[in-house]
Design an enzyme around this catalytic site. Structure first.
Site, PDB file in Angstrom:
ATOM      1  N   HIS A   1      -7.921  17.776 -30.206  1.00  0.00           N
ATOM      2  CA  HIS A   1      -7.695  19.128 -30.082  1.00  0.00           C
ATOM      3  C   HIS A   1      -7.295  19.788 -31.275  1.00  0.00           C
ATOM      4  CE1 HIS A   1      -8.378  19.744 -25.811  1.00  0.00           C
ATOM      5  NE2 HIS A   1      -7.442  18.969 -25.269  1.00  0.00           N
TER       6      HIS A   1
ATOM      7  N   GLU B   1      -4.954  14.597 -27.840  1.00  0.00           N
ATOM      8  CA  GLU B   1      -4.306  15.591 -28.254  1.00  0.00           C
ATOM      9  C   GLU B   1      -4.730  15.702 -29.676  1.00  0.00           C
ATOM     10  OE1 GLU B   1      -3.137  17.972 -26.580  1.00  0.00           O
ATOM     11  OE2 GLU B   1      -2.748  16.591 -24.780  1.00  0.00           O
TER      12      GLU B   1
END
Length: 446
Positions: free
Chosen positions: A25, A22
């Site tokens: 991202h 994550e």
């Protein structure tokens, strides 16, 4: 205790890997000027959250089985005019592709780092020397022999059992496996036919008909279960088993056979202790097998003979070679994972070999108990798998988003909302089916 170790190790490994994914991202989104509303590790009710200086809400969720990055997006948010420049959907398609691809890429980079650390520390390894060869097996038909040293598989050099395992996985579905072995200081080329090769529960070696070499078990005891029948009967570590019911013991396998056939039956055992023979009476406990048969259990483990010289070594590299090898090994794992997925799709590997979170938790626990270097090796493998799986073209995964964006790049306009919605539904169904099969397999192996 084992269950607790498995669960804790699984949560630690998963938490780190999800964070890395994550954060990939998140970092690329910020670099591309996209406003990030929420960075979450875990799902469900937040157990801890805070607002960063940049306005992003950071959340740790109650259910630690994933995570997400919530970006400002005009497709789901009412974006005011002054914020459209920081909205995800307003960015050029190439920027959106880079943001979505950053998650899997972060997992691959993390795997490189983990493997680099592992190679610097050094990994204990065993030379791939063949032990027993089963009669009428593929290995026997190829004339593999005990003490053969495997040096190549399909022209790829191998130096330990781990590399042999990965190369054999790559050969699943092929009609023959080309191998080279050293026998009596001569290199021999051997082709193992795989017509009858069926891999079950990852048993690569035994399914081909051979086992890795290991030192012979002796009749001397190395371990006594504190709660087992042997402890209650007075057995001690270093006792040498001499006879069971007047049957002189010649091997550990003979002792095991007598024990397993004597559930709930009294055995008169003779052991050599401190130079004298001691007679003990023991009644092996009954541990039924999965098939429902009685099986005796004594609660002891043997000492083994010493490993032959040079069979055990350490895979360790200096800094520069470790950097090079970490990229090579990560790339090999990526190719192998894609290859395995292809074999699942074509049926070369049965779905009964698919593993889910329970198997991963068990692997995490075993690797954590084995030592730090094994744990980071396990994490590197799972990190690569996480990256590859997220690149699959299922609309609920990163790969599905990338598929839509690539189509948009080619067509010059986005895929319609209706098509995307249908794709997300199909992807969700497919993903739940795969997860269901994996969980079913996990419970079947317990």
């Amino acid at each position: 205790m084992d269950i607790l170790i498995n669960v804790v190790s699984f949560l630690v490994a998963l938490g780190i890997l999800v964070f890395v994914h994550e954060y990939g991202h998140y970092w690329v989104a910020r670099k591309n000027g996209v406003e990030v509303l929420r960075f979450a590790i875990g799902f469900g009710k937040p157990i801890y959250s805070w607002i960063g200086k940049n306005g992003t809400e950071y959340v740790i969720g109650l259910i630690p089985l994933g995570g997400y990055v919530r970006m400002l997006d005009g497709r789901v948010d009412d974006v005011p005019e002054h914020k459209k420049s920081v909205s995800f959907d307003q960015k050029h398609v190439l920027r959106r592709i880079s943001i979505v691809a950053a998650g899997p890429l972060a997992n691959f980079i993390f795997a490189v780092v983990l493997i680099f650390v592992m190679l610097l520390i050094g990994v204990p390894a065993l030379k791939p020397v063949i032990g027993d060869v089963q009669e009428n097996s593929a290995a026997a038909e190829a004339r593999l022999q005990t003490n053969d040293l495997i040096i190549k598989i399909d022209d790829n050099s191998v130096n330990d059992w781990s590399s042999v395992q990965y190369k054999l996985i790559d050969q699943i579905g092929n009609p023959t496996i080309p191998m080279s072995v050293m026998r009596n200081e001569k290199e021999l080329a051997i082709n193992v036919k795989t017509a009858q090769w069926k891999v079950e529960d990852g048993e690569l070696f035994s399914s081909l008909g051979f086992t890795p070499f290991s030192p012979e078990a002796t009749l001397s005891l190395n371990y006594i279960d504190e709660n087992g029948p042997a402890k209650a009967a007075g057995f001690l570590v270093d006792d040498l088993l001499v006879a069971f019911d007047e049957i002189e013991l010649e091997s550990w396998s003979q002792a095991v056979e007598i024990i397993t056939d004597s559930a709930d039956k009294a055995i008169e055992a003779k052991v050599l202790r401190d130079g004298s023979i001691q007679t003990l009476t023991v009644r092996p406990a009954n541990r039924p097998t999965q098939e429902g048969f009685s099986q005796g259990y004594l609660g002891v483990a043997p000492k083994f003979e010493e490993w032959p010289k040079d069979y055990v070594f350490t895979n360790q590299y200096a800094i520069l070679p470790a950097i090079s090898q970490s990229f090579v090994k990560t790339w090999d794992l990526i190719k192998l994972t894609f290859n395995m997925i292809g074999k699942f799709v074509t049926g070369a590997i049965g779905l009964e070999n698919l593993s889910g979170p329970i198997a991963i938790a068990q692997g995490a626990g075993i690797s954590a108990q084995s030592g730090f270097v094994y744990f980071i090796s396990f994490m590197a493998l799972i990190s690569v798998n996480l990256g590859v799986v997220n690149l699959l073209p299922l609309p609920v995964l990163d790969g599905g988003h990338l598929m839509y964006f690539i189509i948009e790049l080619i067509r010059g306009k986005p895929v319609s909302d209706r098509v995307q919605e249908m794709g997300f539904r199909f992807g969700a169904i497919a993903l739940f089916m795969i997860m269901g099969i994996a969980l079913f397999n996990d419970f079947g192996r317990l």
